[in-house]
Design an enzyme around this catalytic site. Structure first.
Site, mmCIF file in Angstrom:
data_model
loop_
_atom_site.group_PDB
_atom_site.id
_atom_site.type_symbol
_atom_site.label_atom_id
_atom_site.label_comp_id
_atom_site.label_asym_id
_atom_site.label_seq_id
_atom_site.Cartn_x
_atom_site.Cartn_y
_atom_site.Cartn_z
ATOM 1 N N HIS A 291 -2.686 7.465 7.103
ATOM 2 C CA HIS A 291 -1.668 8.369 6.536
ATOM 3 C C HIS A 291 -2.298 9.700 6.113
ATOM 4 C CE1 HIS A 291 2.202 6.371 6.371
ATOM 5 N NE2 HIS A 291 1.705 5.283 5.816
ATOM 6 N N GLN B 5 3.142 9.975 1.347
ATOM 7 C CA GLN B 5 4.428 9.268 1.347
ATOM 8 C C GLN B 5 5.294 9.635 0.144
ATOM 9 O OE1 GLN B 5 2.493 5.205 2.166
ATOM 10 N NE2 GLN B 5 4.471 5.073 3.208
ATOM 11 N N GLY C 225 0.833 -1.198 0.000
ATOM 12 C CA GLY C 225 0.000 0.000 0.000
ATOM 13 C C GLY C 225 0.864 1.242 0.000
ATOM 14 N N CYS D 242 5.756 -0.069 7.511
ATOM 15 C CA CYS D 242 5.460 1.049 6.617
ATOM 16 C C CYS D 242 6.683 1.353 5.763
ATOM 17 C CB CYS D 242 5.079 2.272 7.444
ATOM 18 S SG CYS D 242 4.675 3.722 6.463
ATOM 19 N N LEU D 243 6.447 1.633 4.493
ATOM 20 C CA LEU D 243 7.544 1.982 3.585
ATOM 21 C C LEU D 243 8.266 3.251 4.045
ATOM 22 C CD1 LEU D 243 5.757 1.308 0.187
ATOM 23 C CD2 LEU D 243 7.641 -0.032 1.146
ATOM 24 N N HIS E 15 -4.448 1.429 7.518
ATOM 25 C CA HIS E 15 -3.098 2.013 7.584
ATOM 26 C C HIS E 15 -2.955 3.183 6.611
ATOM 27 C CE1 HIS E 15 1.429 1.525 7.917
ATOM 28 N NE2 HIS E 15 1.315 2.210 6.802
ATOM 29 N N GLU E 16 -3.422 2.983 5.372
ATOM 30 C CA GLU E 16 -3.249 4.028 4.350
ATOM 31 C C GLU E 16 -4.156 5.234 4.626
ATOM 32 O OE1 GLU E 16 -0.688 3.657 2.682
ATOM 33 O OE2 GLU E 16 -0.470 1.513 3.001
HETATM 34 NI NI NI Z 1 2.609 3.401 5.622
#
Ligand code: NI
Length: 173
Positions: free
Chosen positions: A142, A51, A46, A96-97, A138-139
């Site tokens: 963000h 991000q 995701g 998380c990225l 999660h997204e």
């Molecule tokens: Ni994330």
């Protein structure tokens, strides 16, 4: 299409609330195309617009429960997403990225239904279970400037991380 740089924790762009998309135009489509490339390149499941430094309510989630689809085909594009219902509970490791190599234990609903718009401005609803439900939450977090570390009951230890990497390749969101 192009890869975009994924910002990491500490960058204030990850702490801000994102604004709604009002124009479903070529600029949005370029953002989505670039986010698709960036997500596929990252190996994550995701990606949210902040991000890649864009404070708009745009996220991608891979529906990994869909058998027989390529990675590209698993990507769901969600514009101005809102959770409309959820049920059940799952507790597990989440990463998380934008915080590479770190995982926390986070409790999320097991089933989540989201309403959103597609890239052309058409409304739709989609339901995800398991990892996909976790990823929706999660997204969308963000977009409110919220990272999983705030919700984690604790972070995984180096020992647990080594064990996890040994057992399976865990996905980052
Ligand atoms: Ni994330």
């Amino acid at each position: 299409m192009a890869l975009r740089y994924i910002v990491e924790v500490g960058d204030s762009v990850l702490e801000k609330r994102c604004r709604e998309v009002t124009d479903f135009n070529a600029r949005l489509h370029t953002l989505l195309d670039d986010m698709r490339d960036t997500l596929l390149d990252s190996g994550g499941v995701g990606l949210a617009a902040p991000q890649v430094g864009v404070l708009r309510r745009v996220v991608l989630v891979m529906d990994t429960n869909q058998e027989g689809l390529t990675d590209e085909e698993q990507i769901i594009e969600l514009i101005n997403p809102e959770i409309v219902s959820f049920s059940g509970q799952q507790t597990g490791a989440e990463g998380c990225l934008s915080n590479p190599g770190k995982y926390g234990v986070v409790t999320r609903p097991e089933v989540v239904t989201v309403k959103a718009f597609d890239r052309d401005g058409n409304p739709f609803e989609v339901t995800g279970t398991g990892l996909t439900a976790r990823c929706f939450c999660h997204e969308i977090d963000h977009l409110e400037g919220r990272m999983f570390m705030e919700l984690a009951e604790r972070m995984l230890t180096d020992e647990e991380l080594a064990q996890m990497y040994g057992e399976e390749e865990e996905s980052e969101e």
